[in-house]
Write an enzyme that holds these catalytic residues in place. Structure first.
Site, PDB file in Angstrom:
ATOM      1  N   ASP A 102       0.836  -1.216   0.000  1.00 37.91           N
ATOM      2  CA  ASP A 102       0.000   0.000   0.000  1.00 37.91           C
ATOM      3  C   ASP A 102       0.865   1.258   0.000  1.00 37.91           C
ATOM      4  OD1 ASP A 102       0.815  -0.789   2.641  1.00 37.91           O
ATOM      5  OD2 ASP A 102      -0.642   0.591   3.522  1.00 37.91           O
ATOM      6  N   GLU A 167       0.124  -1.248   5.709  1.00 35.31           N
ATOM      7  CA  GLU A 167       1.200  -0.768   6.584  1.00 35.31           C
ATOM      8  C   GLU A 167       1.009   0.695   6.924  1.00 35.31           C
ATOM      9  OE1 GLU A 167       5.257   0.903   7.552  1.00 35.31           O
ATOM     10  OE2 GLU A 167       3.820   1.494   6.039  1.00 35.31           O
TER      11      GLU A 167
END
Ligand SMILES: *[C@@H]1O[C@H](CO)[C@@H](O)[C@H](O)[C@H]1NC(C)=O
Ligand SMILES: [Zn+2]
Length: 309
Positions: A102, A167
């Site tokens: 991400d 994350e």
């Protein structure tokens, strides 16, 4: 670890040249770079990361390199992709190379080149969200393994790669869930390599350490009263008191940094990131504040803590 700003990031291709110069042709370099661009062009930005596209991309690369793979879904729609390169001595503990898929959000209009375009300029710099943080690392693992395999290298220990989601929003359903799983226990991991600092040249900076984010919300409430009156204990006043002590602490940490007594990773960063005010009214002072803080103590070097809400 997350990166620190909303501003456009670019990654120098120095790292790639380091990987490439020894054995391969320009054609291979071009292929590697275009694979990297493809990964960057996948929209995995919050708040709606497309993990199914990134998973498909990683799995197809894993297949072409000849790595074993598995997708774990601890939370629906949030795949953790695990790749495995078996070692010669399976009884030994393994090495894990982690990266997150991400990226943080970006505002298109503030970019010289759109953040999902992965545009390469005349210097060879690639502009894209995630070019530093940290799709570059994920792909470098894969390109390096691909080359090592081709050259006949066999690892003594098993090497795992994990491509984790979320994350940038705390990693609870990604790395967090993985670390607490039976799957992870079976992997018998001895050491994990994760993201670090970008390097504009061919030097890598090696360090270890961990920052722990702490999301703190201060809710200030106070007595309501008519606007025509002076009164004690207003919400604004109460918030101010908390803020002042936060700013004092922040300034003390900043002073240590500025004076050179401490490195960036050795201080605690405190960054107010969001302020939500209540009911604006010319007469009735009923105010409610939410206040988001993030405290990032760390042991050694990694120095940035990124917050968004
Ligand atoms: C991801 O992208 C694909 C292809 O554009 C699309 O079909 C799919 O609906 C997207 N998934 C999500 C969760 O946005
Ligand atoms: Zn990151």
């Amino acid at each position: 670890m997350a990166s620190s700003s909303y501003s456009p990031h670019f990654l120098s291709l120095g790292i790639f040249f380091l990987l490439i110069t020894t054995t391969s042709s320009e054609e291979e370099s071009a292929t590697i770079i275009s694979r990297f661009q493809q990964y960057l062009q996948i929209d995995t930005a919050h708040p709606n990361p497309n993990y199914s596209l990134s998973t498909t991309f990683i799995l197809s690369l894993a297949e072409s390199i000849g790595l074993q793979y598995e997708t774990l879904e601890f939370a629906k729609g949030k795949p953790v992709v695990i790749l495995k390169w078996p070692g010669e001595k399976t009884q030994l503990s393994s090495i894990l190379l982690n990266s997150h898929t991400d990226v943080v959000p970006s505002e298109n209009h503030k970019w010289v080149h759109p953040p999902l375009s992965a545009h390469i300029d005349f210097n060879g710099d690639i502009y894209a969200r995630g070019s530093q943080d940290m799709k570059c690392v994920g792909l470098q693992y894969l390109e390096a393994i691909k080359r090592l395999k081709r050259n006949g290298f066999k690892p003594v220990r098993t090497v795992y790669l994990s491509f984790v989601p979320d994350e940038e929003i705390g990693g609870v359903d990604g790395a967090g869930a993985l670390a607490n799983s039976k799957n992870f226990e079976k992997m018998n991991v001895a050491v994990v390599l994760d993201e670090g600092l970008a390097s504009p040249n061919e030097n890598y900076r090696v360090f270890y350490g961990e920052r722990s984010p702490w999301w703190l919300v201060i809710k200030a409430v106070g007595s309501p009263a008519h606007g025509s009156k002076l009164y004690e204990n207003s919400a604004m006043e109460n918030l101010q008191k908390s803020l002042e002590s936060v700013w004092r602490f922040r300034a003390s940490q900043f002073d240590l940094l500025k004076s050179g007594l401490k490195e960036e990773g050795e201080v605690i960063s405190v960054n107010p990131v969001f302020l939500k005010a209540g009911i604006p009214s010319p007469t009735v002072q009923m105010i409610l504040f939410s206040f988001y803080l993030s405290l990032c103590p760390s042991t050694t070097y990694p120095s940035f803590c990124y917050q968004w809400n």
